[in-house]
Motif scaffolding. Structure first.
Motif, PDB file in Angstrom:
ATOM      1  N   VAL A  46     -35.095 -17.034  38.843  1.00 39.59           N
ATOM      2  CA  VAL A  46     -35.567 -15.675  39.108  1.00 39.59           C
ATOM      3  C   VAL A  46     -37.080 -15.608  38.890  1.00 39.59           C
ATOM      4  CG1 VAL A  46     -35.295 -13.217  38.602  1.00 39.59           C
ATOM      5  CG2 VAL A  46     -33.345 -14.787  38.313  1.00 39.59           C
ATOM      6  N   VAL A  47     -37.813 -15.390  39.973  1.00 36.79           N
ATOM      7  CA  VAL A  47     -39.260 -15.162  39.879  1.00 36.79           C
ATOM      8  C   VAL A  47     -39.442 -13.681  39.556  1.00 36.79           C
ATOM      9  CG1 VAL A  47     -41.459 -15.268  41.098  1.00 36.79           C
ATOM     10  CG2 VAL A  47     -39.692 -16.980  41.558  1.00 36.79           C
ATOM     11  N   LEU A  48     -39.787 -13.376  38.323  1.00 35.12           N
ATOM     12  CA  LEU A  48     -39.802 -12.000  37.846  1.00 35.12           C
ATOM     13  C   LEU A  48     -41.000 -11.223  38.386  1.00 35.12           C
ATOM     14  CD1 LEU A  48     -38.844 -12.715  34.133  1.00 35.12           C
ATOM     15  CD2 LEU A  48     -37.354 -11.895  35.953  1.00 35.12           C
ATOM     16  N   SER A  49     -40.742  -9.981  38.754  1.00 33.72           N
ATOM     17  CA  SER A  49     -41.805  -9.103  39.244  1.00 33.72           C
ATOM     18  C   SER A  49     -42.791  -8.790  38.122  1.00 33.72           C
ATOM     19  CB  SER A  49     -41.211  -7.806  39.793  1.00 33.72           C
ATOM     20  OG  SER A  49     -42.225  -6.864  40.090  1.00 33.72           O
ATOM     21  N   LYS A  50     -44.056  -8.643  38.474  1.00 33.69           N
ATOM     22  CA  LYS A  50     -45.105  -8.332  37.501  1.00 33.69           C
ATOM     23  C   LYS A  50     -45.319  -6.827  37.359  1.00 33.69           C
ATOM     24  CE  LYS A  50     -48.368 -10.410  39.740  1.00 33.69           C
ATOM     25  NZ  LYS A  50     -47.597 -10.634  40.994  1.00 33.69           N
ATOM     26  N   GLN A  51     -44.664  -6.032  38.180  1.00 39.92           N
ATOM     27  CA  GLN A  51     -44.918  -4.600  38.202  1.00 39.92           C
ATOM     28  C   GLN A  51     -44.139  -3.870  37.104  1.00 39.92           C
ATOM     29  OE1 GLN A  51     -47.204  -3.199  39.999  1.00 39.92           O
ATOM     30  NE2 GLN A  51     -47.700  -5.073  41.118  1.00 39.92           N
ATOM     31  N   PRO A  52     -44.611  -2.675  36.689  1.00 38.07           N
ATOM     32  CA  PRO A  52     -43.889  -1.888  35.688  1.00 38.07           C
ATOM     33  C   PRO A  52     -42.587  -1.328  36.251  1.00 38.07           C
ATOM     34  CG  PRO A  52     -45.765  -0.656  36.533  1.00 38.07           C
ATOM     35  CD  PRO A  52     -45.897  -2.047  37.075  1.00 38.07           C
ATOM     36  N   ASP A  53     -41.751  -0.783  35.354  1.00 43.17           N
ATOM     37  CA  ASP A  53     -40.443  -0.284  35.762  1.00 43.17           C
ATOM     38  C   ASP A  53     -40.541   0.791  36.840  1.00 43.17           C
ATOM     39  OD1 ASP A  53     -39.394  -1.996  33.930  1.00 43.17           O
ATOM     40  OD2 ASP A  53     -38.990  -0.475  32.399  1.00 43.17           O
ATOM     41  N   SER A  54     -41.533   1.674  36.736  1.00 42.16           N
ATOM     42  CA  SER A  54     -41.660   2.774  37.692  1.00 42.16           C
ATOM     43  C   SER A  54     -41.896   2.269  39.106  1.00 42.16           C
ATOM     44  CB  SER A  54     -42.809   3.699  37.270  1.00 42.16           C
ATOM     45  OG  SER A  54     -44.031   2.979  37.181  1.00 42.16           O
ATOM     46  N   VAL A  55     -42.532   1.110  39.241  1.00 40.73           N
ATOM     47  CA  VAL A  55     -42.779   0.532  40.562  1.00 40.73           C
ATOM     48  C   VAL A  55     -41.568  -0.273  41.022  1.00 40.73           C
ATOM     49  CG1 VAL A  55     -44.218  -1.073  41.868  1.00 40.73           C
ATOM     50  CG2 VAL A  55     -45.272   0.471  40.209  1.00 40.73           C
ATOM     51  N   ARG A  56     -41.005  -1.079  40.134  1.00 38.56           N
ATOM     52  CA  ARG A  56     -39.868  -1.920  40.514  1.00 38.56           C
ATOM     53  C   ARG A  56     -38.645  -1.096  40.905  1.00 38.56           C
ATOM     54  NH1 ARG A  56     -37.700  -4.490  36.803  1.00 38.56           N
ATOM     55  NH2 ARG A  56     -38.808  -3.804  34.939  1.00 38.56           N
ATOM     56  N   ALA A  57     -38.513   0.105  40.333  1.00 32.64           N
ATOM     57  CA  ALA A  57     -37.371   0.953  40.660  1.00 32.64           C
ATOM     58  C   ALA A  57     -37.377   1.388  42.124  1.00 32.64           C
ATOM     59  CB  ALA A  57     -37.365   2.186  39.752  1.00 32.64           C
ATOM     60  N   LEU A  58     -38.519   1.329  42.765  1.00 36.84           N
ATOM     61  CA  LEU A  58     -38.622   1.746  44.165  1.00 36.84           C
ATOM     62  C   LEU A  58     -38.275   0.622  45.139  1.00 36.84           C
ATOM     63  CD1 LEU A  58     -42.022   3.677  43.932  1.00 36.84           C
ATOM     64  CD2 LEU A  58     -39.725   4.649  43.873  1.00 36.84           C
ATOM     65  N   ILE A  59     -38.219  -0.619  44.666  1.00 37.62           N
ATOM     66  CA  ILE A  59     -38.020  -1.767  45.553  1.00 37.62           C
ATOM     67  C   ILE A  59     -36.685  -1.719  46.297  1.00 37.62           C
ATOM     68  CG2 ILE A  59     -37.691  -4.282  45.583  1.00 37.62           C
ATOM     69  CD1 ILE A  59     -39.914  -4.516  43.531  1.00 37.62           C
ATOM     70  N   PRO A  60     -35.544  -1.444  45.630  1.00 37.49           N
ATOM     71  CA  PRO A  60     -34.273  -1.421  46.379  1.00 37.49           C
ATOM     72  C   PRO A  60     -34.268  -0.397  47.505  1.00 37.49           C
ATOM     73  CG  PRO A  60     -33.846  -1.539  44.025  1.00 37.49           C
ATOM     74  CD  PRO A  60     -35.317  -1.281  44.173  1.00 37.49           C
ATOM     75  N   GLY A  61     -34.821   0.783  47.262  1.00 37.79           N
ATOM     76  CA  GLY A  61     -34.849   1.810  48.294  1.00 37.79           C
ATOM     77  C   GLY A  61     -35.685   1.411  49.491  1.00 37.79           C
ATOM     78  N   ILE A  62     -36.817   0.780  49.234  1.00 41.86           N
ATOM     79  CA  ILE A  62     -37.684   0.334  50.322  1.00 41.86           C
ATOM     80  C   ILE A  62     -36.994  -0.761  51.133  1.00 41.86           C
ATOM     81  CG2 ILE A  62     -39.878  -0.781  50.875  1.00 41.86           C
ATOM     82  CD1 ILE A  62     -41.066   0.585  48.428  1.00 41.86           C
ATOM     83  N   LEU A  63     -36.324  -1.688  50.445  1.00 38.54           N
ATOM     84  CA  LEU A  63     -35.601  -2.752  51.147  1.00 38.54           C
ATOM     85  C   LEU A  63     -34.459  -2.181  51.977  1.00 38.54           C
ATOM     86  CD1 LEU A  63     -35.420  -5.459  48.339  1.00 38.54           C
ATOM     87  CD2 LEU A  63     -36.768  -5.566  50.435  1.00 38.54           C
ATOM     88  N   ALA A  64     -33.745  -1.190  51.411  1.00 36.36           N
ATOM     89  CA  ALA A  64     -32.642  -0.581  52.147  1.00 36.36           C
ATOM     90  C   ALA A  64     -33.149   0.114  53.404  1.00 36.36           C
ATOM     91  CB  ALA A  64     -31.901   0.407  51.251  1.00 36.36           C
ATOM     92  N   ALA A  65     -34.299   0.780  53.290  1.00 36.29           N
ATOM     93  CA  ALA A  65     -34.872   1.447  54.467  1.00 36.29           C
ATOM     94  C   ALA A  65     -35.272   0.429  55.525  1.00 36.29           C
ATOM     95  CB  ALA A  65     -36.076   2.284  54.046  1.00 36.29           C
ATOM     96  N   GLU A  66     -35.814  -0.712  55.084  1.00 36.20           N
ATOM     97  CA  GLU A  66     -36.200  -1.755  56.027  1.00 36.20           C
ATOM     98  C   GLU A  66     -34.995  -2.319  56.760  1.00 36.20           C
ATOM     99  OE1 GLU A  66     -38.319  -4.690  53.870  1.00 36.20           O
ATOM    100  OE2 GLU A  66     -40.173  -3.525  53.698  1.00 36.20           O
ATOM    101  N   GLN A  67     -33.886  -2.430  56.063  1.00 34.71           N
ATOM    102  CA  GLN A  67     -32.692  -3.028  56.654  1.00 34.71           C
ATOM    103  C   GLN A  67     -31.846  -2.001  57.392  1.00 34.71           C
ATOM    104  OE1 GLN A  67     -30.851  -4.806  53.271  1.00 34.71           O
ATOM    105  NE2 GLN A  67     -32.367  -6.416  53.070  1.00 34.71           N
TER     106      GLN A  67
END
Length: 269
Positions: A225-246
């Protein structure tokens, strides 16, 4: 005489001031008037002085009326999109190297709020049965992954998993087996791959986190697992952005390479 001279001096100064303020620059006055009127929201104006601030009407700020919160949210979205782009670049770099050697089918990729997971699926591909010794194919795959990981600043968590069905062999429990395999991968990265020792960690989950039912090679895995460097408030948005892309409602990671690992062999871990 002195008092009279003082009075005359004061009167002279007063007349000079009166004369000075009686001459008004109408152009500057109109600009000041328009700027103040627009700033207080009383009327629209073409000439607005925004040199030292931002003039925004309340209805344009956001649903909560909080300009600061809206700005922070927009900033977090930009950072999350940038993080996804960086993780995809790491994924593509690893996958390109594996494809050039015909090894891409032994690895799965997934991007989540944690970061990029490189799944080493199927213990028989990487280890002998109930063993922590890396196979020749495992050495070839890890030799391709290690240079990419060594060249990035992210921390790396190597997580071992075992199949809940079957025997752990010479090891007392699945924890020893899974943590031993994770440790061997970390040692390879550090001792032979050039990854900084302080950036890598080995974790053994045993058989507590299966991803498939019954006897399955998907459960006998090591996740890098290559861990993200971003804080929790930023990482929490990643699944939603990926879902929108897909174009789906599920926040699944972007997957490249094989859709599933090799077929499960007999009951070895």
């Amino acid at each position: 005489m002195a008092s009279y001279m003082d009075m005359v001096t004061v009167l002279l100064c007063m007349f000079i001031v009166l004369y000075a303020i009686s001459t008004v620059d109408s152009d500057k006055f109109e600009k000041l008037q328009a700027s103040l009127a627009t700033g207080f929201g009383t009327e629209a104006g073409e000439n607005v002085d925004t040199a030292t601030g931002i003039v925004v009407k309340p209805e344009d700020i956001g649903s909560t009326g909080d300009l600061y919160e809206a700005t922070i949210q927009n900033s977090n979205v930009v950072l999350a999109e940038k993080e996804i782009s960086d993780l995809k670049a790491i994924r593509d770099s690893i996958n390109t190297g594996l494809q050039s050697q015909g090894l891409a089918d032994a690895v799965q990729f997934q991007i989540t709020e944690r970061g990029l997971t490189v799944g080493l699926i199927g213990a028989e591909t990487y280890f002998s049965g109930n063993s922590i010794v890396l196979t020749d194919k495992a050495n070839a795959i890890l030799s391709t992954i290690a240079p990419v990981i060594a060249g990035i600043p992210n921390e790396v968590s190597v997580e071992g998993h075992a199949d809940p069905v079957g025997s752990s062999g010479v090891y007392p429990t699945d924890w020893e087996l899974s943590s031993g395999r994770a440790t061997q991968v970390v040692r390879f990265f550090v001792e032979r791959g050039g990854v900084a020792q302080g950036r890598a960690a080995a974790v053994g989950y045993g058989s507590a986190r299966p991803i498939a039912g019954g006897e399955s090679s998907l459960n006998r895995r090591v996740d890098v697992v290559v861990l993200s460097k971003q804080p929790d408030s930023v990482r929490a948005l990643i699944p939603g952005i990926l879902a929108a892309e897909q174009g789906s409602g599920e926040a699944v990671g972007a997957v490249a390479g094989a859709e599933a690992g090799p077929a499960a062999p007999a009951p070895s871990h």
